[in-house]
Design an enzyme around this catalytic site. Structure first.
Site, PDB file in Angstrom:
ATOM      1  CE1 TYR A  76       3.488   9.912 -32.977  1.00 41.96           C
ATOM      2  CE2 TYR A  76       4.175  11.003 -30.961  1.00 41.96           C
ATOM      3  CZ  TYR A  76       4.370  10.036 -31.921  1.00 41.96           C
ATOM      4  OH  TYR A  76       5.454   9.206 -31.814  1.00 41.96           O
ATOM      5  CB  ALA A 141      -1.816  19.604 -25.308  1.00 42.05           C
ATOM      6  CE1 TYR A 236      -2.773  24.548 -17.538  1.00 41.00           C
ATOM      7  CE2 TYR A 236      -1.838  26.749 -17.559  1.00 41.00           C
ATOM      8  CZ  TYR A 236      -2.164  25.580 -18.217  1.00 41.00           C
ATOM      9  OH  TYR A 236      -1.857  25.448 -19.541  1.00 41.00           O
TER      10      TYR A 236
HETATM   11  P1  NAD Z   1      -5.839  18.495 -27.228  1.00 42.08           P
HETATM   12  O1  NAD Z   1      -5.382  17.389 -26.346  1.00 42.08           O
HETATM   13  O2  NAD Z   1      -7.267  18.562 -27.571  1.00 42.08           O
HETATM   14  O3  NAD Z   1      -5.005  18.458 -28.621  1.00 42.08           O
HETATM   15  C1  NAD Z   1      -3.607  18.303 -28.637  1.00 42.08           C
HETATM   16  C2  NAD Z   1      -3.132  18.167 -30.071  1.00 42.08           C
HETATM   17  O4  NAD Z   1      -1.701  18.003 -30.047  1.00 42.08           O
HETATM   18  C3  NAD Z   1      -3.686  16.963 -30.828  1.00 42.08           C
HETATM   19  O5  NAD Z   1      -3.896  17.318 -32.184  1.00 42.08           O
HETATM   20  C4  NAD Z   1      -2.529  15.943 -30.755  1.00 42.08           C
HETATM   21  O6  NAD Z   1      -2.515  14.992 -31.831  1.00 42.08           O
HETATM   22  C5  NAD Z   1      -1.351  16.875 -30.870  1.00 42.08           C
HETATM   23  N1  NAD Z   1      -0.101  16.340 -30.368  1.00 42.08           N
HETATM   24  C6  NAD Z   1       0.210  15.934 -29.102  1.00 42.08           C
HETATM   25  N2  NAD Z   1       1.498  15.512 -29.053  1.00 42.08           N
HETATM   26  C7  NAD Z   1       2.003  15.661 -30.301  1.00 42.08           C
HETATM   27  C8  NAD Z   1       3.273  15.411 -30.891  1.00 42.08           C
HETATM   28  N3  NAD Z   1       4.305  14.950 -30.178  1.00 42.08           N
HETATM   29  N4  NAD Z   1       3.423  15.645 -32.217  1.00 42.08           N
HETATM   30  C9  NAD Z   1       2.389  16.116 -32.966  1.00 42.08           C
HETATM   31  N5  NAD Z   1       1.186  16.389 -32.461  1.00 42.08           N
HETATM   32  C10 NAD Z   1       0.996  16.166 -31.146  1.00 42.08           C
HETATM   33  O7  NAD Z   1      -5.318  19.840 -26.537  1.00 42.08           O
HETATM   34  P2  NAD Z   1      -5.949  21.303 -26.348  1.00 42.08           P
HETATM   35  O8  NAD Z   1      -6.585  21.378 -25.022  1.00 42.08           O
HETATM   36  O9  NAD Z   1      -6.694  21.751 -27.552  1.00 42.08           O
HETATM   37  O10 NAD Z   1      -4.596  22.141 -26.201  1.00 42.08           O
HETATM   38  C11 NAD Z   1      -3.976  22.784 -27.287  1.00 42.08           C
HETATM   39  C12 NAD Z   1      -3.301  24.048 -26.792  1.00 42.08           C
HETATM   40  O11 NAD Z   1      -4.297  24.930 -26.265  1.00 42.08           O
HETATM   41  C13 NAD Z   1      -2.280  23.808 -25.654  1.00 42.08           C
HETATM   42  O12 NAD Z   1      -1.200  24.679 -25.827  1.00 42.08           O
HETATM   43  C14 NAD Z   1      -3.073  24.206 -24.416  1.00 42.08           C
HETATM   44  O13 NAD Z   1      -2.257  24.640 -23.356  1.00 42.08           O
HETATM   45  C15 NAD Z   1      -3.895  25.353 -24.988  1.00 42.08           C
HETATM   46  N6  NAD Z   1      -5.081  25.705 -24.171  1.00 42.08           N
HETATM   47  C16 NAD Z   1      -5.948  24.739 -23.753  1.00 42.08           C
HETATM   48  C17 NAD Z   1      -7.020  25.101 -22.937  1.00 42.08           C
HETATM   49  C18 NAD Z   1      -8.024  24.084 -22.408  1.00 42.08           C
HETATM   50  O14 NAD Z   1      -8.709  24.390 -21.431  1.00 42.08           O
HETATM   51  N7  NAD Z   1      -8.138  22.928 -23.026  1.00 42.08           N
HETATM   52  C19 NAD Z   1      -7.217  26.448 -22.588  1.00 42.08           C
HETATM   53  C20 NAD Z   1      -6.337  27.415 -23.077  1.00 42.08           C
HETATM   54  C21 NAD Z   1      -5.268  27.018 -23.871  1.00 42.08           C
END
Ligand code: NAD
Length: 396
Positions: A76, A141, A236
Site C-alpha cells: 500500500y 504492518a 509489546y
Molecule cells: P514495514 O512498515 O517495514 O512494512 C509494512 C508493509 O506492509 C509495507 O510493504 C506496506 O506497504 C504494507 N502494508 C501496510 N498496510 C497495508 C495494507 N492495508 N495493504 C497492503 N499492504 C499494506 O513493517 P515491518 O516492520 O517489516 O513489519 C512486517 C511484519 O514483520 C509485521 O508483521 C511485524 O510485526 C513483523 N516483525 C517486525 C519486526 C520489527 O522489529 N520491525 C520484528 C519482528 C517481526
C-alpha cells in the site's frame, strides 16, 4: 516529469518523503547480498503481502535473487505527485521490479489495501499468471483494517493490557530519555488490535488461495511475528499487539493442519528480531531498545539487518529442500541471536545505566538514526544528494 533535489523531511518518527535513487541503491545492496548465479536457482513462485518495505521487501528480494522465484507483491504505497515524492515503498518496488525483469524473473505488483476483497481478487488473478505458489509470506504492518464482509473498520492501538505500564523511552531525534505510561486498553481496543494484526486476514488469504487451487504441493505459508526481549514485554508481548500476535500464532497452527491435509503444505510463524523499520519506529521504547541492541549485537559479531535475517530464514529453515527447526510452540526462531543470554545481559546492563547525559555513549543512537534515514533512501553511500532527480517513477 518532475525533477527535484530531495532532502529528508522527518517529523518525529515519520519521514514524509523519500529519495528514489537512495531507495534503489538500498534495494541493489540487498540484492547483492543474496544474489546467487541463475544456474543455481531452483525457481518457484512466491506471494508476499507487505512486499514494499522492511521484512516483506527483504523476503521478495531473497526469494527472487537467491532462488529465482517469480513473485506477486502486494503493498500500500503512494506514487509521486508534482508536489511530493512517492513513498519509499513505491521506489523500492520500482527498483526491485526493474532488477527482477532484467534478470528474467516475473514480478507482478498490486498496490492497494490487502484487507479488501478487490485486492485479494486481483492478487488471485496475478497468481494465476505465475502459477501455483510454493511460498506465501504475510508481512503486513497496518494501523487499521476494514472487514471486507461486514464493512466494519477496526483500529490497532499500542496499549497495555490489565495494568498501566510505565516504560523508559527516548526522543530518537535528540537522544533525550523520558518515560511513557501506557494505559490499559479497553476490551474493544484489544479486540480491534487483534482484528487488524491477528490472524483473520491471513486466514482469508490462505483459504482463498487453497479454494482456487493456487497453492502448490508442499506450499509453505509463513507469517512474521515478534516477541522481543523481556525489557519490552510490558509494551509489546504482553500488550495489545502481543495479543494480536498470539491470535496470529493460533491461526497459523490451525492453517498448518489444514494445509498438511490439503496440499501436504505448512503454515508457520517466523519470529524475527527487532529491526529499524517504519512500523517499529512507531512503537514507544522499541527504538531506544533497538539502539542498544544494534550496538551490542555488533560488538558480539551477530548484527543483522532485514536482508541478513531473511537470507538466514531461507538458508536454514525455509528454502527449497530445507526443513525448519521449530521451537516448543512450533515456531521458527530467527530472533535466536538477539535473545542469546550474553547479548541480552549486555543490553540490560547498558539499559539500566542509561541517562540522557550518557545515552549517546551507551547506545547507538546515531546508528539508529542512520538506519531510519536509509529506510527512505537518505544517507545511502554512493548517492549524490545534491543532484536533482526525477521523482516521478512509474511502476514498471
Ligand atoms: P514495514 O512498515 O517495514 O512494512 C509494512 C508493509 O506492509 C509495507 O510493504 C506496506 O506497504 C504494507 N502494508 C501496510 N498496510 C497495508 C495494507 N492495508 N495493504 C497492503 N499492504 C499494506 O513493517 P515491518 O516492520 O517489516 O513489519 C512486517 C511484519 O514483520 C509485521 O508483521 C511485524 O510485526 C513483523 N516483525 C517486525 C519486526 C520489527 O522489529 N520491525 C520484528 C519482528 C517481526
Amino acid at each position: 516529469m518532475t525533477v527535484d533535489v530531495v532532502t529528508p523531511r522527518i517529523r518525529g518518527f515519520i519521514c514524509t518523503n523519500a529519495h528514489p535513487e537512495g531507495c534503489a541503491a538500498e534495494v541493489a545492496r540487498q540484492i547483492a547480498h543474496v544474489r546467487r548465479d541463475p544456474s543455481e536457482w531452483p525457481g518457484g513462485n512466491l506471494l508476499v503481502l507487505g512486499s514494499s518495505a522492511g521484512y516483506g521487501l527483504a523476503t521478495r528480494i531473497a526469494g527472487a535473487f537467491g532462488y529465482g522465484m517469480d513473485s506477486v507483491g502486494v503493498f500500500y504505497e503512494r506514487p509521486a505527485t508534482d508536489a511530493r515524492t512517492a513513498t519509499a515503498g513505491w521506489y523500492n518496488t520500482v527498483a526491485f521490479t526493474e532488477a527482477a525483469k532484467a534478470a528474467g524473473l516475473e514480478a507482478l505488483n498490486l498496490n492497494g489495501d490487502a484487507f479488501s476483497a478487490e485486492v485479494l481478487e486481483a492478487a488471485l488473478d496475478a497468481v494465476r499468471r505465475i502459477g501455483p505458489l510454493d511460498y506465501v509470506v504475510y508481512s503486513l504492518a497496518a494501523p487499521a483494517r476494514t472487514d471486507p464482509v461486514t464493512g466494519e473498520t477496526y483500529r490497532s492501538v499500542l496499549k497495555a493490557v490489565g495494568q498501566p505500564v510505565t516504560m523508559r523511552t527516548a526522543d530518537m531525534s535528540t537522544g533525550v530519555l523520558g518515560e511513557i505510561t501506557l494505559e490499559p486498553a479497553t476490551p474493544e481496543e484489544i479486540a480491534g488490535t487483534v482484528a487488524v494484526m491477528g490472524g483473520a486476514d491471513l486466514e482469508r488469504w490462505t483459504l482463498a488461495l487453497l479454494r482456487e487451487g493456487l497453492l502448490a504441493k508442499g506450499a509453505r505459508v509463513v507469517a512474521y511475528s515478534y516477541i522481543g526481549p523481556e525489557l519490552t514485554w510490558p509494551i509489546y508481548h504482553h500488550g495489545t499487539i502481543g495479543h494480536a500476535k498470539a491470535d496470529l500464532e493460533r491461526t497459523c497452527r490451525r492453517l498448518d493442519a489444514r494445509l498438511q491435509e490439503a496440499v501436504g503444505g505448512h503454515c508457520w510463524v517466523s519470529v524475527n528480531k527487532s529491526m529499524v523499520t517504519q512500523a517499529a519506529a512507531a512503537i514507544p521504547s522499541v527504538p531506544l531498545y533497538i539502539s542498544f541492541a544494534y550496538k551490542v549485537m555488533k560488538e558480539h559479531g551477530v548484527h543483522e539487518g532485514t536482508i541478513e535475517q531473511i537470507d538466514r530464514l531461507f538458508r536454514d529453515h525455509l528454502g527449497p529442500g530445507r526443513e525448519p527447526r521449530l521451537d516448543a510452540e512450533g515456531r521458527i526462531r530467527i530472533d535466536d541471536l538477539e535473545l542469546r543470554d550474553d547479548v541480552q545481559a549486555a543490553i540490560e546492563a547498558l539499559w539500566s545505566q542509561a541517562t540522557s547525559a550518557n545515552v549517546a555513549d551507551l547506545a547507538d543512537i546515531d546508528e539508529y538514526q542512520l538506519a531510519f534515514r536509509r529506510l527512505f533512501g537518505f544517507d545511502v553511500p554512493g548517492v549524490d544528494y545534491d543532484r536533482p532527480v526525477e521523482i516521478d517513477r512509474p511502476m514498471p
